[in-house]
Design a protein around this motif. Structure first.
Motif, PDB file in Angstrom:
ATOM      1  N   ASN A 258       0.805  -1.217   0.000  1.00  0.00           N
ATOM      2  CA  ASN A 258       0.000   0.000   0.000  1.00  0.00           C
ATOM      3  C   ASN A 258       0.841   1.272   0.000  1.00  0.00           C
ATOM      4  O   ASN A 258       0.296   2.371  -0.081  1.00  0.00           O
ATOM      5  CB  ASN A 258      -0.966   0.022   1.194  1.00  0.00           C
ATOM      6  N   ARG A 259       2.154   1.153   0.054  1.00  0.00           N
ATOM      7  CA  ARG A 259       3.008   2.351   0.034  1.00  0.00           C
ATOM      8  C   ARG A 259       3.357   2.789  -1.386  1.00  0.00           C
ATOM      9  O   ARG A 259       3.808   3.902  -1.608  1.00  0.00           O
ATOM     10  CB  ARG A 259       4.307   2.091   0.808  1.00  0.00           C
ATOM     11  N   GLY A 260       3.188   1.889  -2.353  1.00  0.00           N
ATOM     12  CA  GLY A 260       3.527   2.232  -3.725  1.00  0.00           C
ATOM     13  C   GLY A 260       2.360   2.867  -4.457  1.00  0.00           C
ATOM     14  O   GLY A 260       1.201   2.699  -4.084  1.00  0.00           O
ATOM     15  N   ASN A 261       2.675   3.602  -5.508  1.00  0.00           N
ATOM     16  CA  ASN A 261       1.650   4.147  -6.398  1.00  0.00           C
ATOM     17  C   ASN A 261       1.304   3.050  -7.404  1.00  0.00           C
ATOM     18  O   ASN A 261       2.013   2.833  -8.383  1.00  0.00           O
ATOM     19  CB  ASN A 261       2.195   5.390  -7.118  1.00  0.00           C
ATOM     20  N   ILE A 262       0.211   2.330  -7.127  1.00  0.00           N
ATOM     21  CA  ILE A 262      -0.105   1.120  -7.874  1.00  0.00           C
ATOM     22  C   ILE A 262      -0.264   1.393  -9.378  1.00  0.00           C
ATOM     23  O   ILE A 262       0.242   0.642 -10.215  1.00  0.00           O
ATOM     24  CB  ILE A 262      -1.390   0.465  -7.317  1.00  0.00           C
ATOM     25  N   SER A 263      -0.955   2.450  -9.732  1.00  0.00           N
ATOM     26  CA  SER A 263      -1.146   2.770 -11.153  1.00  0.00           C
ATOM     27  C   SER A 263       0.186   3.046 -11.842  1.00  0.00           C
ATOM     28  O   SER A 263       0.417   2.627 -12.985  1.00  0.00           O
ATOM     29  CB  SER A 263      -2.055   3.988 -11.301  1.00  0.00           C
ATOM     30  N   LYS A 264       1.065   3.722 -11.131  1.00  0.00           N
ATOM     31  CA  LYS A 264       2.378   4.063 -11.678  1.00  0.00           C
ATOM     32  C   LYS A 264       3.259   2.812 -11.823  1.00  0.00           C
ATOM     33  O   LYS A 264       4.010   2.671 -12.797  1.00  0.00           O
ATOM     34  CB  LYS A 264       3.051   5.070 -10.735  1.00  0.00           C
ATOM     35  N   ILE A 265       3.150   1.885 -10.886  1.00  0.00           N
ATOM     36  CA  ILE A 265       4.014   0.704 -10.877  1.00  0.00           C
ATOM     37  C   ILE A 265       3.570  -0.340 -11.903  1.00  0.00           C
ATOM     38  O   ILE A 265       4.363  -0.849 -12.687  1.00  0.00           O
ATOM     39  CB  ILE A 265       4.069   0.083  -9.468  1.00  0.00           C
ATOM     40  N   PHE A 266       2.272  -0.651 -11.913  1.00  0.00           N
ATOM     41  CA  PHE A 266       1.766  -1.685 -12.817  1.00  0.00           C
ATOM     42  C   PHE A 266       1.470  -1.157 -14.219  1.00  0.00           C
ATOM     43  O   PHE A 266       1.490  -1.915 -15.188  1.00  0.00           O
ATOM     44  CB  PHE A 266       0.491  -2.316 -12.247  1.00  0.00           C
ATOM     45  N   GLY A 267       1.159   0.121 -14.320  1.00  0.00           N
ATOM     46  CA  GLY A 267       0.847   0.692 -15.624  1.00  0.00           C
ATOM     47  C   GLY A 267      -0.285  -0.036 -16.322  1.00  0.00           C
ATOM     48  O   GLY A 267      -1.293  -0.401 -15.709  1.00  0.00           O
ATOM     49  N   GLU A 268      -0.095  -0.283 -17.626  1.00  0.00           N
ATOM     50  CA  GLU A 268      -1.154  -0.893 -18.438  1.00  0.00           C
ATOM     51  C   GLU A 268      -1.371  -2.372 -18.121  1.00  0.00           C
ATOM     52  O   GLU A 268      -2.309  -2.995 -18.626  1.00  0.00           O
ATOM     53  CB  GLU A 268      -0.813  -0.732 -19.929  1.00  0.00           C
ATOM     54  N   LEU A 269      -0.497  -2.940 -17.257  1.00  0.00           N
ATOM     55  CA  LEU A 269      -0.564  -4.384 -17.007  1.00  0.00           C
ATOM     56  C   LEU A 269      -1.374  -4.751 -15.761  1.00  0.00           C
ATOM     57  O   LEU A 269      -1.487  -5.931 -15.425  1.00  0.00           O
ATOM     58  CB  LEU A 269       0.856  -4.947 -16.862  1.00  0.00           C
ATOM     59  N   PHE A 270      -1.941  -3.755 -15.070  1.00  0.00           N
ATOM     60  CA  PHE A 270      -2.618  -4.033 -13.806  1.00  0.00           C
ATOM     61  C   PHE A 270      -3.761  -5.027 -13.980  1.00  0.00           C
ATOM     62  O   PHE A 270      -3.968  -5.914 -13.153  1.00  0.00           O
ATOM     63  CB  PHE A 270      -3.117  -2.718 -13.185  1.00  0.00           C
ATOM     64  N   MET A 271      -4.487  -4.899 -15.069  1.00  0.00           N
ATOM     65  CA  MET A 271      -5.624  -5.790 -15.284  1.00  0.00           C
ATOM     66  C   MET A 271      -5.180  -7.245 -15.467  1.00  0.00           C
ATOM     67  O   MET A 271      -5.936  -8.179 -15.194  1.00  0.00           O
ATOM     68  CB  MET A 271      -6.443  -5.349 -16.498  1.00  0.00           C
ATOM     69  N   LEU A 272      -3.925  -7.446 -15.903  1.00  0.00           N
ATOM     70  CA  LEU A 272      -3.476  -8.795 -16.231  1.00  0.00           C
ATOM     71  C   LEU A 272      -3.242  -9.678 -15.009  1.00  0.00           C
ATOM     72  O   LEU A 272      -3.090 -10.898 -15.147  1.00  0.00           O
ATOM     73  CB  LEU A 272      -2.190  -8.739 -17.062  1.00  0.00           C
ATOM     74  N   ILE A 273      -3.202  -9.090 -13.809  1.00  0.00           N
ATOM     75  CA  ILE A 273      -3.001  -9.931 -12.627  1.00  0.00           C
ATOM     76  C   ILE A 273      -4.313 -10.568 -12.154  1.00  0.00           C
ATOM     77  O   ILE A 273      -4.296 -11.465 -11.307  1.00  0.00           O
ATOM     78  CB  ILE A 273      -2.350  -9.149 -11.456  1.00  0.00           C
ATOM     79  N   GLU A 274      -5.450 -10.104 -12.683  1.00  0.00           N
ATOM     80  CA  GLU A 274      -6.731 -10.690 -12.280  1.00  0.00           C
ATOM     81  C   GLU A 274      -6.759 -12.173 -12.623  1.00  0.00           C
ATOM     82  O   GLU A 274      -6.199 -12.600 -13.637  1.00  0.00           O
ATOM     83  CB  GLU A 274      -7.886  -9.970 -12.977  1.00  0.00           C
TER      84      GLU A 274
END
Length: 427
Positions: A258-274
Motif C-alpha cells: 500500500n506504500r507504492g503508487n499502484i497505477s504508476k508501478i503496474f501501468g497498463e498491465l494491472f488488469m493482467l493480474i486478475e
C-alpha cells in the motif's frame, strides 16, 4: 550429440544463421533446413535447440535445454566479441542459469561447461560468480502443511482457507498490525503450497513511494554506452514462471504494497493480474516493447503485505481492492502453538508480560481512534530460547513503549500509565 568435431567455419555458419533468424531476415525453419543441408552432423531438432540457446543468451535468460559445450562456448565468445562486455555477461548469466536448472531438475553436474564459463568470466573480468556452492546448491528441503502449522500460529481451518483464497483468486493481501507475522507467514504459505523451500520460486520485494514501472516491469537505465532497456523484477519473474516446463507455482511477495503508487508501478498491465485475465490469450503490448505482447502466467501468485497500523497511508486504491482478496492477520497469543511455546519457556515474568499485553490489546481494540488493526502482535515475543530479564526489558522499552507513544501521541497520561503497567509486569 555431435558425431564429429565442428570446424571453425561450420561454427561461424551456425552463428551467422542464428543471427539471421533472430533478426528476422530468415525464418526459423529456413535457417534450420540450411544448416541441416550444409553441415549435417546434427538433427534439425538440435539446430532448433541451438537457436533457443542463442536467443536466450542474447536476452540473458535461462534456456533450459541440453547442451553441446563446443557450440555454447563458441556462442558466448562470439557474442562478446561482436557486442561487447554487456552481451558477454548476459550470455554467461543465461548459461549459469541453465547449469543450475539441469542440476536442480535432474541432478546433472555440468562441470565441464561450468569450468568453461568460469574461465571466460575470469579472462574478461566479468562480475559473475561460478562457485560450485552457488551453481550446485543443496536440494530444497521439503515443506508441508504440517510444517506450516508448527511454525505459523493459525489453525488448520484458517490455513485451508488461506490456501483456497490464493489458489482461486491468485492475489491475496495479508493485512494486520506490526508483529502479527505477515512476512513470516507469507513465505511459509508459499513454501507449503510449493511443497519445498525453493527460494528461486519465492521472490520478495518492497514497494515505496519512489518505486516505478521501470523498476517493476521495464525501462531504460544508463550504462557505459548511454542507455539500455532493462527488464524489471516482475517481468523477469513472470518469464521464469512461463518458462517452467513443469508449470510449478511461483510466488511474488510484495511488502508494504500500500506504500507504492499502484497505477504508476503496474501501468497498463494491472488488469493482467486478475485471475480471469491470466494467460497468453489476454496478452497486451508493452510500452517499451511494442513488438512484444506480455501476459501474467497462471502459475504465478501474488501475496501483498499491509500494515494496518500505518496512519501515514491514504485509503487503498479501489482497483487494488478489487483484484486482491484480503485476509486479516491477528495476534495469536491464545493459539495452541503460542501456548505450547509459552509453556516450553516456563517463565513467570514472560507469562506476566503476555497477560499484560493481552489486557493492553483489549484497550486498543475498544479505542475509537485505533481498533483491531493496531493490536500488538505475538511476534515481538517469539524466537526466544531462554528468558533473560534484560531481553524482556528491551522489548518493553524499545519496541512496545515507542509504539504506544505513537498510538496515543495526544494522551501522555495514558502512555505513562501503560509504561508503568508493562514495566511492573516484568519486575
Amino acid at each position: 550429440m555431435a558425431k564429429e568435431k565442428l570446424t571453425n567455419e561450420q561454427m561461424e555458419l551456425i552463428f551467422d544463421t542464428m543471427e539471421n533468424i533472430y533478426s528476422g531476415d530468415i525464418g526459423l525453419q529456413e535457417g534450420v533446413d540450411k544448416l541441416t543441408y550444409e553441415i549435417g552432423i546434427f538433427t534439425s531438432t538440435s539446430y532448433q535447440f541451438f537457436y533457443n540457446t542463442f536467443k536466450n543468451m542474447k536476452n540473458g535468460k535461462t534456456y533450459k535445454r541440453g547442451f553441446n559445450n563446443e557450440i555454447i562456448e563458441f556462442f558466448i565468445n562470439r557474442l562478446g566479441e561482436k557486442y561487447g562486455k554487456e552481451m558477454l555477461k548476459k550470455s554467461l548469466e543465461a548459461t549459469k542459469g541453465n547449469i543450475k536448472y539441469w542440476y536442480e531438475q535432474y541432478g546433472n553436474k555440468s562441470k565441464g561447461l561450468l569450468n568453461i564459463c568460469r574461465k571466460i568470466s575470469e579472462d574478461n573480468k566479468i562480475d559473475i560468480s561460478f562457485k560450485d556452492s552457488e551453481v550446485f546448491p543443496p536440494k530444497p528441503k521439503k515443506y508441508t502443511k504440517d510444517n506450516f502449522l508448527q511454525e505459523v500460529y493459525i489453525t488448520e481451518n484458517e490455513y485451508d482457507k488461506l490456501v483456497k483464497l490464493i489458489t482461486e483468486k491468485k492475489n491475496i493481501i495479508l493485512q494486520g498490525s506490526a508483529g502479527v507475522g505477515k512476512t513470516y507467514a507469507a513465505k511459509r504459505l508459499a513454501y507449503s503450497i510449493i511443497g519445498e523451500i525453493d527460494k528461486a520460486r519465492v521472490k520478495m520485494i518492497q514497494f515505496h513511494q519512489s518505486y516505478s514501472y521501470e523498476d517493476f516491469i521495464m525501462g531504460y537505465r544508463p550504462n557505459e554506452n548511454g542507455f539500455e532497456l532493462k527488464e524489471g523484477v516482475f517481468y523477469k519473474f513472470c518469464e521464469d514462471a512461463k518458462n517452467d516446463e513443469e508449470n510449478k507455482e511461483y510466488f511474488l511477495i510484495i511488502d508494504e504494497i500500500n506504500r507504492g503508487n499502484i497505477s504508476k508501478i503496474f501501468g497498463e498491465l494491472f488488469m493482467l493480474i486478475e485471475n480471469d485475465k491470466r494467460g497468453e490469450g489476454e496478452a497486451l503490448e508493452l510500452i517499451y516493447k511494442e513488438d512484444e505482447k506480455f501476459f501474467v502466467p497462471e502459475n504465478l501468485y501474488i501475496i501483498g503485505l499491509m500494515n494496518t497500523a500505518d496512519r501515514s497511508l491514504a485509503m487503498l486504491d479501489y482497483a487494488l481492492r478489487r483484484r486482491f482478496a484480503f485476509y486479516d492477520m491477528k495476534p495469536a497469543f491464545d493459539s495452541e502453538q503460542f501456548k505450547k511455546y509459552q509453556n516450553k519457556l516456563d517463565n513467570d515474568k514472560f507469562n506476566s508480560l503476555i497477560e499484560k499485553v493481552k489486557e493492553l490489546n483489549k484497550v486498543i481494540l475498544e479505542d475509537g481512534s485505533l481498533g483491531e488493526g493496531f493490536c500488538i502482535g505475538h511476534s515481538y515475543f517469539c524466537n526466544l530460547e531462554t528468558i533473560k530479564d534484560d531481553k524482556l526489558s528491551l522489548i518493553v522499552e524499545f519496541e512496545l513503549i515507542p509504539l504506544l507513544k505513537e498510538y496515543w501521541f495526544d494522551d501522555k497520561e495514558k502512555v505513562n500509565n501503560w509504561k508503568t503497567e508493562l514495566r511492573n509486569s516484568i519486575k
